[in-house]
Structures are given as C-alpha cells and as structure tokens.
Design an enzyme around this catalytic site. Sequence first.
Site, PDB file in Angstrom:
ATOM      1  CG  ASP A 177      -2.214   0.293   1.074  1.00 42.17           C
ATOM      2  OD1 ASP A 177      -2.733   1.546  -0.573  1.00 42.17           O
ATOM      3  OD2 ASP A 177      -2.956   0.550   2.034  1.00 42.17           O
ATOM      4  CG  ASP A 179      -9.666   2.037  -1.000  1.00 44.64           C
ATOM      5  OD1 ASP A 179      -8.705   2.440  -1.674  1.00 44.64           O
ATOM      6  OD2 ASP A 179      -9.809   1.671  -0.084  1.00 44.64           O
TER       7      ASP A 179
END
Length: 380
Positions: A132, A189
């Site tokens: 990430d 997302d």
Amino acid sequence: MKKNSGILAQRPPMGFNTWNTFGNDINEKMLLEITDALVERGYKEAGYEYVVIDDCWSLRERNKKGELVADPEKFPHGMKYVADYIHKKGLKFGMYSCAGTRTCAGYPGSYDHEYQDARTFASWGVDFLKYDFCYFPEKADCKQRYLTMSLALRSTGRDILFSACNWGVQEPWNWMRTVGVHMFRSTGDIFDTFASTSDIIHKQIDKFNSSSYGCFNDIDMLTVGMKGVGNTANGVGNTYNEYELEFAFWCYFGAPLMIGGDIRSIDEEYRLLLQNKDLIKLNQDAECRPPFEAYVRDDCHFFVKVLEDRKLAFGIFNLGDHDRWNAEIVFAEFGIPVSSNVKLRMKDLITGEDLGSRADDLFLNVKAHSCRIIVAEFER
Ligand code: GLA
C-alpha cells in the site's frame, strides 16, 4: 494452460482478499474457513488461487529485532501456520504491507525495512504481497521504493507476486512494469455501489494499454455479491445486472480477479457468476490484450478485444441510466469495413445465444447498468 516456470502473473491473478468484507475484523478461524470455502465451493477449480490477508494483521509495533509480528489474538498460531494450511489445500498465501512508515490503518509499514520484511514474509511461506501507499514520507521517491521492495522480494529466492497499491499516484501505468511489479492498483478504493464501479471504469478507459502479461492494471477487489454487507459497503449494494456488469468488465478488461465478498456465504447466483467459465476464460485469454474502445453513445461504451485463436469479443457496457434498444455495433468502426467482404459468426458469451453470421453490423438491446459480450469468429 502451459506456464513458463519462474514467471509470475502470466495471466491476471485470481484470488480472495479480506478488506472489502472484513476490514479490521480478521482472524485465523475466518481465514481457514475462507480457505475451505474456496476449495469446497468450486472457486479453486474455477481458477482462484491466492488467499490474501489485507491490513490489520500485525501488532501495532515491531519486536526488538525490528521484525513485524502477527497479532497473537487474531492469529494465535502465527502466520506460518496459516500459510501451511493454505498450501496444504493447494492454494497460495498473500499478505499485506505498506511502502510508507505505517499502513493505512496505522500498523507498521515497511519503509526502510523492505529487505527485513521481505525475509520475514518469505520465512512464513508468503506467495503474494499487496503493498500500500499510506504514510509515505514526503521527500521519498515512490518509484524507487516500489523498486526496492520488488528487489527485496526477489532477493529472498521465493516466488512472491508483487501487488503494488498506490491508487494511481504518479501515473503508475507509465512505470510500474519497469520496477518489477506484477499488478498495480490504478484507482482509489472501490465501494459496494454502482457509482463506485462506474467511476473506476471511467477513470481507466484511456489507460488500458499498459495492462498485460506479467504486469496487470488492478482496478481493485470485486464487490460482486456483497449486497451491501461489509467493510466497504453501505447497506444497500447493487442489483444483479450491476454486479454482472462489474464482473464482466473486470474479465473483459483482463483485470486481476480478487473476490471481496464473504465466499463462505455468498448467494448462489453470485457464486455462479464469479465462477462463470466463459467470462473467466475471457479474462485469462492467452493474448492478454486489453480492449479497444471504438465509440461511446450516452455513456454506453463499445469495445472490441482481440483474442487468441484469431477470435474477437465485442463488449458493450451501458454505464448510463437509460436502456438502449437496438444499439448498433458497426463493424466498420472496429476495423472491418463493408468492402472487406468478411462475415462474423457470433455468440452471446453470457447467455450462450447463437447470433448467427453477419457482414456489416449487429443490433442489440443493452439495458441500463448492464452489458453484453459477443464473441466473434471470422467465417471462412
Ligand atoms: C488502502 C487500500 C485498500 C486497503 C486499505 C487497508 O485504502 O487502497 O485496498 O488495503 O488501504 O487499510
């Protein structure tokens, strides 16, 4: 399919990821049950192979040696135990870390610990790392840090598929392949709403070209079948047609297929959708070619995708709010002019309907928030 050994991501990776449904609420029992469900409910046979734990698996701090430690309350037998269980079922094990100093949920990140963490992951038997981008130091170089982890993973001597997740920051489609990642998240997302699915598709349409063999554009985990339940859901969810469009688009584009729903309990109609052989075959097509967009009519998108064995597939994705009756696929717009004297034999990939042979065009109904995929062969 014949694979070249040692080369990861020869086709879009397929698996399950904990984030969409479980968020912080992850533990060993749930993960082993998910692993069993992958095998017992036909997902493994359909091609899904990676069981990936997302954020929130570790303790808040490293140990004295600077190593990451699995949270003993969530994972009482440690990560090697989980990995062994997954491997025994013939599946592969994925973990999560972050290029910054902390993960998005505030757990330790791998910045300046890349080689140490890669060794830890390898010692646990990890086969896949999602990486990430939260808490990334302002002055650090994003490309250089993804390269660092890519090489750290390789240095372990273990095949670990590297799944970068920098949300499209610094145009990853232009450089992720060069730093050795196998898939790269290109957007923010996903949420379990059609607006979110549609937004992701719109944002990637002009960035398809960079996604192919060895390094795929990852448009995030699937929300298919979540029906409004879970960490990234809003209590409402999508209609069947909307989930079908999502799955069909991910397959048609050639995106990684990471299931985000709770596969232990997903409804039968969505289990069947996620295991649709023809759509998965399209996703795993050997040419690994992203589609070409020929034209758009009121947010209804007309694509063509070149497939192996000289086949092709038209994809019509109606992201708009209006049904389209008799939408025309004009072959000339896809490189097959009337003067070519060519006929196409066509079949609807989803319904299986034989659409016969046609020379110049095809008319189809495409409801709002729905899609059609038509596989065609040149008639000889
Ligand atoms: C980011 C990623 C998500 C998920 C969360 C975990 O938002 O984009 O996919 O991994 O972090 O905190």
